[in-house]
Design an enzyme around this catalytic site. Sequence first.
Site, PDB file in Angstrom:
ATOM      1  N   LYS A  46      15.645   4.594  59.093  1.00 37.06           N
ATOM      2  CA  LYS A  46      16.413   3.384  58.735  1.00 37.06           C
ATOM      3  C   LYS A  46      17.720   3.303  59.521  1.00 37.06           C
ATOM      4  O   LYS A  46      18.819   3.246  58.961  1.00 37.06           O
ATOM      5  CB  LYS A  46      16.692   3.339  57.234  1.00 37.06           C
ATOM      6  CG  LYS A  46      15.438   3.219  56.373  1.00 37.06           C
ATOM      7  CD  LYS A  46      15.810   3.087  54.895  1.00 37.06           C
ATOM      8  CE  LYS A  46      14.578   2.845  54.027  1.00 37.06           C
ATOM      9  NZ  LYS A  46      13.725   4.030  53.894  1.00 37.06           N
ATOM     10  N   PHE A  47      17.617   3.246  60.836  1.00 33.68           N
ATOM     11  CA  PHE A  47      18.790   3.137  61.694  1.00 33.68           C
ATOM     12  C   PHE A  47      19.570   1.864  61.381  1.00 33.68           C
ATOM     13  O   PHE A  47      18.973   0.818  61.089  1.00 33.68           O
ATOM     14  CB  PHE A  47      18.378   3.124  63.166  1.00 33.68           C
ATOM     15  CG  PHE A  47      17.821   4.432  63.651  1.00 33.68           C
ATOM     16  CD1 PHE A  47      18.651   5.513  63.889  1.00 33.68           C
ATOM     17  CD2 PHE A  47      16.457   4.581  63.877  1.00 33.68           C
ATOM     18  CE1 PHE A  47      18.142   6.719  64.343  1.00 33.68           C
ATOM     19  CE2 PHE A  47      15.936   5.777  64.327  1.00 33.68           C
ATOM     20  CZ  PHE A  47      16.775   6.851  64.555  1.00 33.68           C
ATOM     21  N   ASP A 104       7.982  13.274  50.559  1.00 29.58           N
ATOM     22  CA  ASP A 104       9.305  13.484  49.953  1.00 29.58           C
ATOM     23  C   ASP A 104       9.423  14.939  49.484  1.00 29.58           C
ATOM     24  O   ASP A 104       9.459  15.231  48.290  1.00 29.58           O
ATOM     25  CB  ASP A 104       9.508  12.522  48.780  1.00 29.58           C
ATOM     26  CG  ASP A 104       9.415  11.069  49.233  1.00 29.58           C
ATOM     27  OD1 ASP A 104       9.904  10.762  50.325  1.00 29.58           O
ATOM     28  OD2 ASP A 104       8.828  10.250  48.506  1.00 29.58           O
ATOM     29  N   THR A 161       7.797  10.607  57.074  1.00 28.38           N
ATOM     30  CA  THR A 161       8.647  11.777  56.851  1.00 28.38           C
ATOM     31  C   THR A 161      10.099  11.367  56.641  1.00 28.38           C
ATOM     32  O   THR A 161      10.529  10.280  57.024  1.00 28.38           O
ATOM     33  CB  THR A 161       8.578  12.728  58.063  1.00 28.38           C
ATOM     34  OG1 THR A 161       9.007  12.022  59.237  1.00 28.38           O
ATOM     35  CG2 THR A 161       7.164  13.234  58.274  1.00 28.38           C
ATOM     36  N   ASP A 202      23.297   1.084  63.047  1.00 29.01           N
ATOM     37  CA  ASP A 202      24.625   1.311  63.607  1.00 29.01           C
ATOM     38  C   ASP A 202      24.687   0.694  64.997  1.00 29.01           C
ATOM     39  O   ASP A 202      23.721   0.083  65.456  1.00 29.01           O
ATOM     40  CB  ASP A 202      24.929   2.815  63.655  1.00 29.01           C
ATOM     41  CG  ASP A 202      26.408   3.119  63.429  1.00 29.01           C
ATOM     42  OD1 ASP A 202      27.250   2.386  63.992  1.00 29.01           O
ATOM     43  OD2 ASP A 202      26.715   4.081  62.702  1.00 29.01           O
ATOM     44  N   ILE A 203      25.806   0.893  65.686  1.00 30.96           N
ATOM     45  CA  ILE A 203      25.946   0.347  67.034  1.00 30.96           C
ATOM     46  C   ILE A 203      25.016   1.080  67.997  1.00 30.96           C
ATOM     47  O   ILE A 203      24.549   2.189  67.716  1.00 30.96           O
ATOM     48  CB  ILE A 203      27.400   0.429  67.528  1.00 30.96           C
ATOM     49  CG1 ILE A 203      27.857   1.902  67.588  1.00 30.96           C
ATOM     50  CG2 ILE A 203      28.314  -0.386  66.633  1.00 30.96           C
ATOM     51  CD1 ILE A 203      29.217   2.073  68.229  1.00 30.96           C
ATOM     52  N   THR A 254      25.424   4.859  69.144  1.00 32.12           N
ATOM     53  CA  THR A 254      25.259   5.795  68.023  1.00 32.12           C
ATOM     54  C   THR A 254      23.789   5.964  67.663  1.00 32.12           C
ATOM     55  O   THR A 254      23.314   7.095  67.487  1.00 32.12           O
ATOM     56  CB  THR A 254      26.056   5.312  66.795  1.00 32.12           C
ATOM     57  OG1 THR A 254      27.447   5.256  67.123  1.00 32.12           O
ATOM     58  CG2 THR A 254      25.859   6.245  65.623  1.00 32.12           C
TER      59      THR A 254
END
Length: 365
Positions: free
Chosen positions: A97-98, A42, A65, A100-101, A104
């Site tokens: 942390k994906f 971090d 990361t 979405d569609i 994308t």
Amino acid sequence: MPSSTHSQTYSLRADNPSAPTLTSYLLQLISIKKSNLCVSADVHTSSALLRLAEDVGDYICVLKTHADIIDDFSEQTIKRLSEVSRRKNFLLFEDRKFGDIGSTVQSQYTRGPLAIATWAHLTNAHIFPGPAIIEALHSAANDTLLSINRSVSTEISIGTPRLSLDGSTNGHENEDVPTLVSEESLSPRPSDAGLRKGSIVTATTTISQTFEPGPPSPGLYRSLSSGEGDVQDKEMALQELGPPPHARGLLLLAEMSCEGHLMTQDYTSTCLRVARKDREFVVGFVAQRSLNTQPEDTFITFTPGINLPPEGVRGDWKTGTDSEIDLVQRPNALDGHEMFVPITDYNGGKATVYKYSTHVVGPGS
């Protein structure tokens, strides 16, 4: 239901033929380094990230990361971080942390200044967009790995023919000079007819292929899982294990450690169900416990929320709450250059919790 991997050593699990290549590699890495520590970087500059990787690399098996909070993240950062990862034998896990569609997340995974799929062995995703997110990321990972392996370079030289002493046109008026030429420019234009000398265009295309290492030697797995897991020469074992395989893996966020999260038991169960449909790419979960319940389950559990001992406590400190976690995630890793350093494995290596001691790391340690 008890974890199906609860009583197995890391090296025995690594030898499981059902385990994906990247899973086997990571489990063997844990066994050899005697560390199941994942450090979360971090930090906000490339120099701080690289310094942290150098300081803790020998003691960890995964560096997590957050590339999108690095102010000066660049291709040079990727290149130098990957070099440290190979040299100090740990995997890179981008905590993206994906969620979405498909189209994308594919672009987020492979493109832009982060280009995560080109360098991170592991990443993670939510499944609230539906299981199609796994398929989309898996497809993008495969395409990226193919593109990494193959490069095409074309050198085009143009020269005006000149007559030799015998009248043939086997020479050039000018030396061949590499230049960039579009396909259109290679075709004569009507307006050029009769106005310019004929040209000779020479195009040389070179296709080169390079390959990242394949799976580690099965013989190493067998020797460690058959009772020789207490590796005497760690450096030799790491050398035999080699660099990470040419693979990418996905972790599903099945549980969280923060208070008030909305990941219900039904959501966690759904994570497990969809993960079983793509065991090649989904290598595990971010969760508070192991979700392995079937004999063919080889998923790895990453458990966040592990901290240094309470203030004033020194010496041995056992991390984790039980033996059903595989990797402990330590936020920030360094407090005054102190961190967990593995000293002994817990319960003969069968439990998945190691004992750690606070230790000063970094220059001069």
